[in-house]
Design an enzyme around this catalytic site. Structure first.
Site, PDB file in Angstrom:
ATOM      1  N   PRO A 180       2.499  24.440  89.451  1.00 31.82           N
ATOM      2  CG  PRO A 180       1.149  22.543  89.519  1.00 31.82           C
ATOM      3  CD  PRO A 180       2.267  23.229  90.239  1.00 31.82           C
ATOM      4  CG  HIS A 181       1.189  28.797  86.702  1.00 36.70           C
ATOM      5  ND1 HIS A 181       2.412  28.294  87.095  1.00 36.70           N
ATOM      6  CD2 HIS A 181       1.433  29.602  85.662  1.00 36.70           C
ATOM      7  CE1 HIS A 181       3.350  28.786  86.310  1.00 36.70           C
ATOM      8  NE2 HIS A 181       2.780  29.576  85.433  1.00 36.70           N
ATOM      9  CB  CYS A 182      -4.156  26.552  84.235  1.00 42.20           C
ATOM     10  SG  CYS A 182      -5.238  26.631  82.801  1.00 42.20           S
TER      11      CYS A 182
END
Length: 157
Positions: free
Chosen positions: A66-68
């Site tokens: 997951p990444h942001c």
């Protein structure tokens, strides 16, 4: 790229106990918050969940990335979570996820850092030996060494 600028032992949880994807993301975001790497935990979580809604980050083989990329992120960071029990992540291979590598990238860094880290990690995670070694690490220092080797090889080539 110096791994020590992205992750330290306090950003690694090797016995993460969570029952679903949101609990995992919340727990890992707390590690970022405790290290003062994000301005707003809730904004960061919202950004990660918005990204998940576009397409799963369940990489396959028990791994999710997951990444942001957000203005709430102060410093580019990697957070690792190794699950006690796997969770449903709607992964591409339909298997539960037991190892999470979460990326937090400042909006101001553009796409280069984000794409470099994501590309390098993804490329290495395809290698079964690397993946198995990383996922079976029982010591935070071992995880740091695997990531150091992975990211420094790419930046030196």
């Amino acid at each position: 790229m110096k791994i020590t600028s992205l992750i330290n032992e306090d950003l690694i949880e090797l016995e993460l106990d969570a029952s679903n994807q949101i609990e995992v993301i919340e727990h890992l975001a707390s590690l970022l918050e405790n290290q003062d790497r994000i301005d707003s935990k809730s904004d960061f979580i919202q950004g990660v969940l918005e990204r998940e809604a576009q397409f799963t980050t369940g990489f396959g083989n028990g791994i999710a990335i997951p990444h942001c990329k957000s203005q709430t992120v102060k410093n580019a960071s990697i957070v690792i979570g190794k699950m006690i029990n796997g969770v449903d992540w709607k992964a591409m291979d339909d298997c539960e996820v037991s190892f999470i590598i979460m990326l937090a990238i400042p909006e101001s860094e553009g796409g280069l850092t984000h794409l470099q880290i994501l590309s390098t990690l993804s490329g290495n995670l395809i290698d079964e030996d690397f993946r198995t070694s990383l996922m079976s690490a029982s010591d935070k220092q071992d995880v740091l060494c695997f990531l150091e080797d992975c990211l420094s090889e790419k930046s030196n080539s």
